[in-house]
Design a protein around this motif. Structure first.
Motif, mmCIF file in Angstrom:
data_model
loop_
_atom_site.group_PDB
_atom_site.id
_atom_site.type_symbol
_atom_site.label_atom_id
_atom_site.label_comp_id
_atom_site.label_asym_id
_atom_site.label_seq_id
_atom_site.Cartn_x
_atom_site.Cartn_y
_atom_site.Cartn_z
ATOM 1 N N THR A 1 18.757 11.449 15.613
ATOM 2 C CA THR A 1 19.792 11.261 16.500
ATOM 3 C C THR A 1 19.788 11.407 17.905
ATOM 4 N N ASP A 2 18.675 12.288 18.240
ATOM 5 C CA ASP A 2 18.527 12.493 19.781
ATOM 6 C C ASP A 2 17.618 11.538 20.049
ATOM 7 N N GLY A 3 16.704 11.039 19.403
ATOM 8 C CA GLY A 3 15.895 9.883 19.893
ATOM 9 C C GLY A 3 16.602 8.602 19.748
ATOM 10 N N GLU B 1 15.915 22.491 14.819
ATOM 11 C CA GLU B 1 15.335 21.235 14.281
ATOM 12 C C GLU B 1 15.116 20.029 15.135
ATOM 13 N N TYR B 2 14.148 19.088 14.911
ATOM 14 C CA TYR B 2 14.072 17.919 15.917
ATOM 15 C C TYR B 2 14.826 16.851 15.059
ATOM 16 N N ASN C 1 8.819 17.964 24.202
ATOM 17 C CA ASN C 1 9.441 18.680 25.171
ATOM 18 C C ASN C 1 10.354 19.679 24.399
ATOM 19 N N HIS C 2 10.222 19.738 23.191
ATOM 20 C CA HIS C 2 10.965 20.754 22.341
ATOM 21 C C HIS C 2 12.466 20.643 22.488
ATOM 22 N N VAL C 3 12.666 19.320 22.204
ATOM 23 C CA VAL C 3 14.317 19.006 22.220
ATOM 24 C C VAL C 3 14.800 19.212 20.673
ATOM 25 N N VAL C 4 15.302 20.401 20.537
ATOM 26 C CA VAL C 4 15.825 20.678 19.145
ATOM 27 C C VAL C 4 17.470 21.007 19.252
ATOM 28 N N LYS D 1 0.980 -1.059 0.070
ATOM 29 C CA LYS D 1 -0.071 0.075 0.016
ATOM 30 C C LYS D 1 0.921 1.354 -0.183
ATOM 31 N N GLY D 2 0.609 2.274 -0.819
ATOM 32 C CA GLY D 2 1.455 3.371 -0.830
ATOM 33 C C GLY D 2 0.726 4.491 -0.189
ATOM 34 N N THR D 3 1.215 5.077 0.667
ATOM 35 C CA THR D 3 0.429 6.178 1.534
ATOM 36 C C THR D 3 1.459 7.299 1.380
ATOM 37 N N ILE D 4 0.628 8.656 1.401
ATOM 38 C CA ILE D 4 1.382 9.953 1.291
ATOM 39 C C ILE D 4 1.177 10.780 2.690
ATOM 40 N N TYR D 5 2.268 11.386 2.943
ATOM 41 C CA TYR D 5 2.254 12.341 4.125
ATOM 42 C C TYR D 5 2.905 13.609 3.757
ATOM 43 N N TYR D 6 2.726 14.701 4.391
ATOM 44 C CA TYR D 6 3.357 15.987 3.973
ATOM 45 C C TYR D 6 4.069 16.684 5.186
ATOM 46 N N GLN D 7 5.231 17.114 4.915
ATOM 47 C CA GLN D 7 5.952 17.925 5.796
ATOM 48 C C GLN D 7 6.333 19.325 4.949
ATOM 49 N N ASN D 8 5.426 20.277 5.258
ATOM 50 C CA ASN D 8 5.549 21.529 4.622
ATOM 51 C C ASN D 8 6.685 22.507 5.397
ATOM 52 N N GLU D 9 7.137 22.256 6.373
ATOM 53 C CA GLU D 9 8.173 22.930 7.055
ATOM 54 C C GLU D 9 9.334 22.160 7.322
ATOM 55 N N ALA D 10 10.450 22.609 7.051
ATOM 56 C CA ALA D 10 11.840 21.668 7.340
ATOM 57 C C ALA D 10 12.382 21.804 8.749
ATOM 58 N N LEU D 11 11.625 20.998 9.639
ATOM 59 C CA LEU D 11 11.799 21.000 11.085
ATOM 60 C C LEU D 11 12.744 19.824 11.433
#
Length: 330
Positions: free
Chosen positions: A193-195, A189-190, A182-185, A72-82
């Motif tokens: 590697t932090d995860g 950016e998130y 927790n806004h770990v940036v 199955k193909g699914t499309i998601y959007y990331q409109n900000e480079a975060l």
């Protein structure tokens, strides 16, 4: 794959970088097939994280890539480079069970068995200059014990190439959600590697998956080089890369080359290391070490290390050119 591919302009002004063809097939298509070969398991779903500006036609092409692999193909959007963690979390609804995460601007060749007992497998490649990459550090049990970003003193030469296996998508989702909540940036950016670091601290087992070849598609020169290397690999594998309906008159093809359907060659020498997409015409020309997309016309040319988009026309004396879709140089 939501990035704009600015280093590969003008080619990415009209086509997202992961859909640029390498040896006749889009980068992301080859990447998905290569990953499928390594994991050697049935794939239920392929989620593509893109920018919504890519458009319905691109989305249709991506879904078709998944369906060709029975998924199955699914499309998601990331409109900000975060950041990478934010990008992955755009597809959080698909993060269930074992998953692979891949950045769709790289290709690889590998022959290793995926260790499905590990909590995570991180694809790596031995490199000469690790200071330009994120690297992993191993212990005596071949387990990853540290992630180091662009080390200035030597700690490891195993560079992370941007492909990861996780035994539990739910666990990864939880760790990345923690970063967002927790806004770990870092640098605004998130970061994935932090995860990974948090998972390692909790005692999860990380192991490397070592690839034999790692090919980048970051800019024009390395993309042309990657096309050449991929053609060589496919030729070694015995693949027939020249379409049966190529029309050649007083012309020579020097392998390895990919020659697509409805290509016309007249008084031409093509190869080695050339990809010619569907419907291209090459007339009174010599072309080597070059990547030409579809329906383009090359006349009176001597091309080497060239990259030409689709529906372009080139007639001239320049050699190492880079012209995008629908361009005309006469």
């Amino acid at each position: 794959m939501a990035g704009r591919g600015s280093r590969l302009r003008p080619h990415t002004l009209t086509v997202p970088k992961p859909l640029i063809p390498i040896a006749g097939k889009p980068i992301v298509h080859r990447l998905v097939e290569d990953i499928a070969g390594v994991i050697n398991q049935e794939i239920e779903e392929i989620a593509f994280i893109i920018h919504e500006d890519f458009g319905a036609h691109v989305e249709k092409d991506l879904v078709a890539i998944a369906e060709k692999l029975g998924a199955k193909g699914t499309i998601y959007y990331q409109n900000e480079a975060l950041g990478t963690a934010h990008a992955i979390m755009c597809a959080k609804d698909s993060m269930q069970g074992p998953i692979v995460v891949a950045y769709a601007d790289t290709l690889f060749r590998a022959d290793f068995t995926l260790d499905t007992t590990a909590d995570s497998v991180i694809w790596v490649k031995q490199v000469e200059d690790p200071s330009a990459f994120g690297v992993v550090q191993l212990n005596d049990q071949n387990q990853i014990v540290d992630f180091v970003e662009k080390p200035q003193t030597f700690v490891s030469d195993l560079a992370i190439i941007g492909i990861y296996y996780f035994k539990s998508g739910e666990t990864l989702r939880g760790e990345l959600q923690y970063l967002l909540d927790n806004h770990v940036v870092k640098g605004g950016e998130y970061q994935l590697t932090d995860g990974l670091e948090n998972m390692k601290v909790k005692g999860m087992k990380f192991v490397p998956g070592k690839v034999d070849e790692w090919m980048d598609c970051g800019n024009k020169n390395v993309t042309v080089e990657t096309n050449s290397r991929m053609l060589a690999f496919l030729h070694q594998d015995g693949e027939d890369l020249v379409d049966a309906h190529v029309k050649a008159e007083n012309s020579k093809i020097i392998p390895p080359c990919y020659i697509g359907p409805d290509v016309i060659l007249m008084n031409a020498t093509v190869g080695p290391n050339v990809s010619l997409g569907k419907g291209c015409h090459v007339i009174n020309s010599t072309v080597k070490n070059s990547l030409i997309q579809t329906h383009s016309k090359i006349r009176n040319a001597n091309l080497d290390n060239a990259m030409v988009g689709s529906h372009a026309t080139f007639d001239g004396k320049f050699t190492s050119i880079s012209i995008g879709d629908y361009s005309v140089l006469e």
